[in-house]
Design an enzyme around this catalytic site. Structure first.
Site, PDB file in Angstrom:
ATOM      1  N   ASP A 215       0.811  -1.230   0.000  1.00  0.00           N
ATOM      2  CA  ASP A 215       0.000   0.000   0.000  1.00  0.00           C
ATOM      3  C   ASP A 215       0.837   1.271   0.000  1.00  0.00           C
ATOM      4  OD1 ASP A 215      -2.224  -1.647   0.085  1.00  0.00           O
ATOM      5  OD2 ASP A 215      -2.306  -1.625   2.277  1.00  0.00           O
TER       6      ASP A 215
ATOM      7  N   LYS B  76       1.978   1.986  -5.121  1.00  0.00           N
ATOM      8  CA  LYS B  76       2.541   1.398  -6.341  1.00  0.00           C
ATOM      9  C   LYS B  76       1.654   1.677  -7.551  1.00  0.00           C
ATOM     10  CE  LYS B  76       2.365  -2.549  -4.291  1.00  0.00           C
ATOM     11  NZ  LYS B  76       2.057  -2.115  -2.904  1.00  0.00           N
TER      12      LYS B  76
ATOM     13  N   ALA C 190      -3.928  -7.922  -3.591  1.00  0.00           N
ATOM     14  CA  ALA C 190      -3.488  -6.569  -3.909  1.00  0.00           C
ATOM     15  C   ALA C 190      -4.686  -5.650  -4.125  1.00  0.00           C
ATOM     16  CB  ALA C 190      -2.635  -6.588  -5.179  1.00  0.00           C
ATOM     17  N   GLY C 191      -4.502  -4.398  -3.784  1.00  0.00           N
ATOM     18  CA  GLY C 191      -5.504  -3.378  -4.096  1.00  0.00           C
ATOM     19  C   GLY C 191      -4.749  -2.127  -4.478  1.00  0.00           C
ATOM     20  N   HIS C 192      -4.749  -1.795  -5.762  1.00  0.00           N
ATOM     21  CA  HIS C 192      -3.977  -0.661  -6.248  1.00  0.00           C
ATOM     22  C   HIS C 192      -4.929   0.452  -6.685  1.00  0.00           C
ATOM     23  CE1 HIS C 192      -0.390  -3.553  -7.202  1.00  0.00           C
ATOM     24  NE2 HIS C 192      -0.729  -3.534  -5.938  1.00  0.00           N
TER      25      HIS C 192
ATOM     26  N   GLN D 240       1.992  -6.110  -3.138  1.00  0.00           N
ATOM     27  CA  GLN D 240       2.499  -6.245  -1.761  1.00  0.00           C
ATOM     28  C   GLN D 240       3.803  -5.434  -1.598  1.00  0.00           C
ATOM     29  OE1 GLN D 240       1.418  -9.575  -3.303  1.00  0.00           O
ATOM     30  NE2 GLN D 240      -0.478  -8.610  -2.735  1.00  0.00           N
TER      31      GLN D 240
ATOM     32  N   THR E 203      -7.551  -1.013   0.759  1.00  0.00           N
ATOM     33  CA  THR E 203      -8.272  -0.971  -0.523  1.00  0.00           C
ATOM     34  C   THR E 203      -9.012  -2.285  -0.750  1.00  0.00           C
ATOM     35  OG1 THR E 203      -6.490   0.410  -1.385  1.00  0.00           O
ATOM     36  CG2 THR E 203      -7.927  -0.573  -3.010  1.00  0.00           C
TER      37      THR E 203
ATOM     38  N   PRO F 263      -8.480  -1.049   9.041  1.00  0.00           N
ATOM     39  CA  PRO F 263      -7.634   0.112   9.353  1.00  0.00           C
ATOM     40  C   PRO F 263      -6.169  -0.293   9.256  1.00  0.00           C
ATOM     41  CG  PRO F 263      -8.833  -0.645  11.305  1.00  0.00           C
ATOM     42  CD  PRO F 263      -9.321  -1.463  10.161  1.00  0.00           C
ATOM     43  N   ARG F 264      -5.354   0.581   8.648  1.00  0.00           N
ATOM     44  CA  ARG F 264      -3.921   0.268   8.559  1.00  0.00           C
ATOM     45  C   ARG F 264      -3.212   0.786   9.806  1.00  0.00           C
ATOM     46  NH1 ARG F 264      -3.890   2.603   2.451  1.00  0.00           N
ATOM     47  NH2 ARG F 264      -4.662   0.762   1.385  1.00  0.00           N
TER      48      ARG F 264
ATOM     49  N   ASP G 222       2.227  14.933   1.106  1.00  0.00           N
ATOM     50  CA  ASP G 222       1.157  15.847   1.539  1.00  0.00           C
ATOM     51  C   ASP G 222       0.498  15.345   2.828  1.00  0.00           C
ATOM     52  OD1 ASP G 222       0.348  13.699  -0.194  1.00  0.00           O
ATOM     53  OD2 ASP G 222      -1.686  14.517  -0.116  1.00  0.00           O
TER      54      ASP G 222
ATOM     55  N   GLY H  49       5.003  11.981  -4.578  1.00  0.00           N
ATOM     56  CA  GLY H  49       3.547  12.138  -4.595  1.00  0.00           C
ATOM     57  C   GLY H  49       3.149  13.260  -3.649  1.00  0.00           C
TER      58      GLY H  49
HETATM   59  P1  GDP Z   1      -0.719   0.255  -3.582  1.00  0.00           P
HETATM   60  O1  GDP Z   1      -1.323  -1.016  -3.101  1.00  0.00           O
HETATM   61  O2  GDP Z   1       0.738   0.334  -3.302  1.00  0.00           O
HETATM   62  O3  GDP Z   1      -1.027   0.558  -5.022  1.00  0.00           O
HETATM   63  O4  GDP Z   1      -1.394   1.419  -2.705  1.00  0.00           O
HETATM   64  P2  GDP Z   1      -2.950   1.547  -2.307  1.00  0.00           P
HETATM   65  O5  GDP Z   1      -3.717   2.021  -3.480  1.00  0.00           O
HETATM   66  O6  GDP Z   1      -3.446   0.330  -1.609  1.00  0.00           O
HETATM   67  O7  GDP Z   1      -2.853   2.658  -1.187  1.00  0.00           O
HETATM   68  C1  GDP Z   1      -2.275   3.879  -1.453  1.00  0.00           C
HETATM   69  C2  GDP Z   1      -3.292   4.978  -1.112  1.00  0.00           C
HETATM   70  O8  GDP Z   1      -2.623   6.211  -1.083  1.00  0.00           O
HETATM   71  C3  GDP Z   1      -4.380   5.129  -2.166  1.00  0.00           C
HETATM   72  O9  GDP Z   1      -5.558   5.547  -1.555  1.00  0.00           O
HETATM   73  C4  GDP Z   1      -3.829   6.232  -3.072  1.00  0.00           C
HETATM   74  O10 GDP Z   1      -4.846   6.965  -3.734  1.00  0.00           O
HETATM   75  C5  GDP Z   1      -3.143   7.080  -2.063  1.00  0.00           C
HETATM   76  N1  GDP Z   1      -1.978   7.834  -2.542  1.00  0.00           N
HETATM   77  C6  GDP Z   1      -0.939   7.405  -3.304  1.00  0.00           C
HETATM   78  N2  GDP Z   1      -0.016   8.378  -3.427  1.00  0.00           N
HETATM   79  C7  GDP Z   1      -0.469   9.424  -2.709  1.00  0.00           C
HETATM   80  C8  GDP Z   1       0.052  10.735  -2.418  1.00  0.00           C
HETATM   81  O11 GDP Z   1       1.147  11.107  -2.825  1.00  0.00           O
HETATM   82  N3  GDP Z   1      -0.725  11.537  -1.644  1.00  0.00           N
HETATM   83  C9  GDP Z   1      -1.936  11.151  -1.146  1.00  0.00           C
HETATM   84  N4  GDP Z   1      -2.640  11.992  -0.396  1.00  0.00           N
HETATM   85  N5  GDP Z   1      -2.438   9.931  -1.393  1.00  0.00           N
HETATM   86  C10 GDP Z   1      -1.716   9.082  -2.160  1.00  0.00           C
HETATM   87  P1  IMO Z   2      -0.894  -4.233  -2.194  1.00  0.00           P
HETATM   88  O1  IMO Z   2      -0.457  -4.802  -3.520  1.00  0.00           O
HETATM   89  C1  IMO Z   2      -0.866  -4.565   2.144  1.00  0.00           C
HETATM   90  C2  IMO Z   2      -0.795  -8.610   3.808  1.00  0.00           C
HETATM   91  C3  IMO Z   2      -2.012  -9.064   4.580  1.00  0.00           C
HETATM   92  C4  IMO Z   2      -1.371 -10.006   5.575  1.00  0.00           C
HETATM   93  C5  IMO Z   2      -0.268 -10.665   4.746  1.00  0.00           C
HETATM   94  C6  IMO Z   2      -0.658 -12.021   4.187  1.00  0.00           C
HETATM   95  O2  IMO Z   2      -2.195  -3.535  -2.252  1.00  0.00           O
HETATM   96  O3  IMO Z   2       0.198  -3.428  -1.575  1.00  0.00           O
HETATM   97  P2  IMO Z   2      -2.210 -12.752   2.167  1.00  0.00           P
HETATM   98  O4  IMO Z   2      -3.685 -12.519   1.914  1.00  0.00           O
HETATM   99  O5  IMO Z   2      -1.335 -12.223   1.083  1.00  0.00           O
HETATM  100  O6  IMO Z   2      -1.910 -14.174   2.495  1.00  0.00           O
HETATM  101  O7  IMO Z   2      -1.901 -11.922   3.511  1.00  0.00           O
HETATM  102  O8  IMO Z   2       0.013  -9.769   3.690  1.00  0.00           O
HETATM  103  N1  IMO Z   2      -1.074  -8.120   2.431  1.00  0.00           N
HETATM  104  C7  IMO Z   2      -1.038  -6.837   2.080  1.00  0.00           C
HETATM  105  N2  IMO Z   2      -0.859  -5.719   2.825  1.00  0.00           N
HETATM  106  N3  IMO Z   2      -1.012  -4.471   0.801  1.00  0.00           N
HETATM  107  C8  IMO Z   2      -1.166  -5.577   0.053  1.00  0.00           C
HETATM  108  O9  IMO Z   2      -1.177  -5.535  -1.291  1.00  0.00           O
HETATM  109  C9  IMO Z   2      -1.240  -6.834   0.687  1.00  0.00           C
HETATM  110  N4  IMO Z   2      -1.403  -8.088   0.254  1.00  0.00           N
HETATM  111  C10 IMO Z   2      -1.286  -8.880   1.334  1.00  0.00           C
HETATM  112  O10 IMO Z   2      -2.662  -7.977   5.194  1.00  0.00           O
HETATM  113  O11 IMO Z   2      -0.729  -9.246   6.587  1.00  0.00           O
HETATM  114 MG    MG Z   3      -2.860  -1.655  -1.819  1.00  0.00          MG
END
Ligand code: GDP
Ligand code: IMO
Ligand code: MG
Length: 427
Positions: free
Chosen positions: A13, A16, A39-41, A222, A297, A302-303, A331, A411
């Site tokens: 998170d 990426k 994953a949740g991007h 991840q 995502t 909660p993280r 930010d 960012g």
């Molecule tokens: P990923 O899994 O690494 O792709 O990240 P996630 O999408 O799960 O979580 C990143 C969160 O941070 C998302 O809600 C993005 O919209 C947000 N985000 C990413 N870069 C920035 C930034 O520079 N500023 C702010 N405010 N939010 C960001």
């Molecule tokens: P993105 O790509 C954050 C964490 C889970 C758990 C551990 C194992 O969005 O960054 P799993 O379901 O993979 O067996 O869970 O890994 N986890 C993540 N944490 N971002 C992710 O993906 C994750 N994918 C798995 O919360 O601690």
């Molecule tokens: Mg994510």
């Protein structure tokens, strides 16, 4: 022949998706190489939010080739749902390619993930319950089903044998109900018709792109500290999110990478259980969580939030060979009087900058902090590095001096355009 990997340098998170989306405008193809729909991007373009779980971030550029590589585990139901959602949002999926070698996450994997987590009580990992661990377990145990199996006439028989074994576990060990074979077979025959046009030997297609000198972009899921070998084992995922996963997860030669982007959040977050040296269990942690809306995502959990930990980032830079850092959420970290950065761990009176293997060592580590002035004011409109507040620049430059890696992208907001670019990529 530029090949850029983007991977998370913390616990996932990091942002990426938004940086892959940013770089994808220049790439010829975007490739996922590991993980699954755990994953949740998130990508935000002109106020519209896209949440990607399996489909590479290049999908938001009209018909850009996107590949789900062999190292990914695919839940077909989740993939089809994601395809439908993206179509409704206006994306075209005609150039989506799915590896015939990728393993499928089966309904029993999801169920076993949930059951084993519920059964573990305090020892639970805190997985996403998407069936990721059980699917990779079956892959390693040579009991998996791949996309090529779905297309084969032998699928029905393979599923029958495997489901019989899984039903033994579900009923005898967990005391649950067996899963219905006929229903599952019918369900998967539906997936086959829906997905068959996308399933192919992606290793061959990627190799052709590579030979033609196309610009390849690899999207990690991840993060470094969730890597099954280098993460906080056993509180990890079951794949290799680091750049080392690219070759195995796509079938391309290791030399494919010319640049490795490590995505670093300006602070640290973690979802699920496991040690976290710089975790903030106080009002500052709550402030960051609320200001950053740090909720998962994929699962909405909660993280956990804490200060930036450069022991972790340095470790990721070494193991993953990071050549450029993409720093997100400068930010979000704003409006604090003082910000801290961890530069070492004090373990039994000895300070180390190397991330330890043992969870006992990590649990007993006390963070050694360096403090900085915070920055204030809205920075989301800033596009030039020199436009950033002085204290924010000092923060960035300290990250560079500690890790020995330049920060190439910053960012300043979640929108595609809210980014300070300090160097060129794909040159
Ligand atoms: P990923 O899994 O690494 O792709 O990240 P996630 O999408 O799960 O979580 C990143 C969160 O941070 C998302 O809600 C993005 O919209 C947000 N985000 C990413 N870069 C920035 C930034 O520079 N500023 C702010 N405010 N939010 C960001
Ligand atoms: P993105 O790509 C954050 C964490 C889970 C758990 C551990 C194992 O969005 O960054 P799993 O379901 O993979 O067996 O869970 O890994 N986890 C993540 N944490 N971002 C992710 O993906 C994750 N994918 C798995 O919360 O601690
Ligand atoms: Mg994510």
């Amino acid at each position: 022949m530029p090949g850029i990997a983007v991977f998370g340098a913390q616990w996932g998170d990091e942002g990426k998706g938004r940086f892959v989306d940013f770089l994808a405008s220049e790439a010829d193809v975007v490739i996922r190489y590991q993980g699954g729909n755990n994953a949740g991007h998130t990508i935000i373009v002109d106020g519209v939010t896209y949440k990607l779980h399996l489909i590479p971030a290049g999908v938001l550029y009209n018909s850009k080739p996107c590949v789900i590589g062999n190292g990914v585990v695919i839940d077909p139901e989740s993939l089809i749902e994601e395809m439908e959602t993206l179509k409704k949002q206006g994306a075209t999926l005609d150039n989506l390619m799915i590896s015939d070698r990728a393993h499928m996450v089966m309904p029993y994997h999801r169920l076993l993930d949930s059951l084993s987590e519920d059964d573990a009580g305090e020892a639970m990992i805190g997985t996403t319950k998407r069936g990721i661990g059980p699917c990779y377990t079956d892959k390693a145990a040579r009991q998996g089903l791949r996309m090529c199996d779905l297309l084969s006439d032998s699928f029905a028989e393979k599923l029958r044998v495997l489901l019989e074994q899984k039903n033994m576990i579900l009923t005898k060990i967990y005391g649950g109900e067996p899963l219905d074979y006929a229903g599952m077979l019918e369900q998967f025959m539906g997936y086959k018709e829906r997905l068959r046009q996308h399933i192919c030997d992606t290793s061959l297609i990627c190799y052709d792109f590579y030979k033609q000198g196309k610009k390849l972009l690899f999207e990690g899921a991840q993060g470094m500290l969730l890597d099954i070998d280098f993460g906080t084992y056993p509180y990890v995922t079951s794949s290799h999110p680091t750049s080392g996963g690219v070759s195995i997860g796509t079938g391309l030669p290791p030399a494919v990478l010319t640049d490795v982007v490590g995505v670093v959040k300006a602070y640290t977050t973690r979802v699920g259980k496991g040690p976290f040296v710089t975790e903030l269990l106080d009002g500052t942690g709550d402030y960051i969580r609320e200001r950053g809306q740090e909720y998962g995502t994929t699962t909405g959990r909660p993280r956990r939030c804490g200060w930036l930990d450069l022991v972790i980032v340095g470790f990721a830079a070494r193991i993953g060979g990071i050549t450029s850092i993409a720093l997100s959420r400068m930010d979000t970290l704003g409006e604090l009087d003082r910000v801290k950065v961890c530069v070492g761990y004090d373990i039994d009176g000895k300070v180390t900058k190397n991330y330890p293997a043992s969870l006992d060592d990590i649990a007993s580590a006390k963070p050694v902090y360096k403090e900085f002035d915070g920055w204030s004011g809205d920075i989301s409109h800033i596009r030039e590095y020199n436009g950033l507040p002085q204290s924010a620049k000092e923060y960035v430059e300290f990250i560079e001096s500690e890790t020995g890696v330049g920060v190439g992208m910053i960012g300043v907001g979640p929108e595609r355009s809210e980014c300070v670019l300090r160097r060129k990529y794909f040159v």
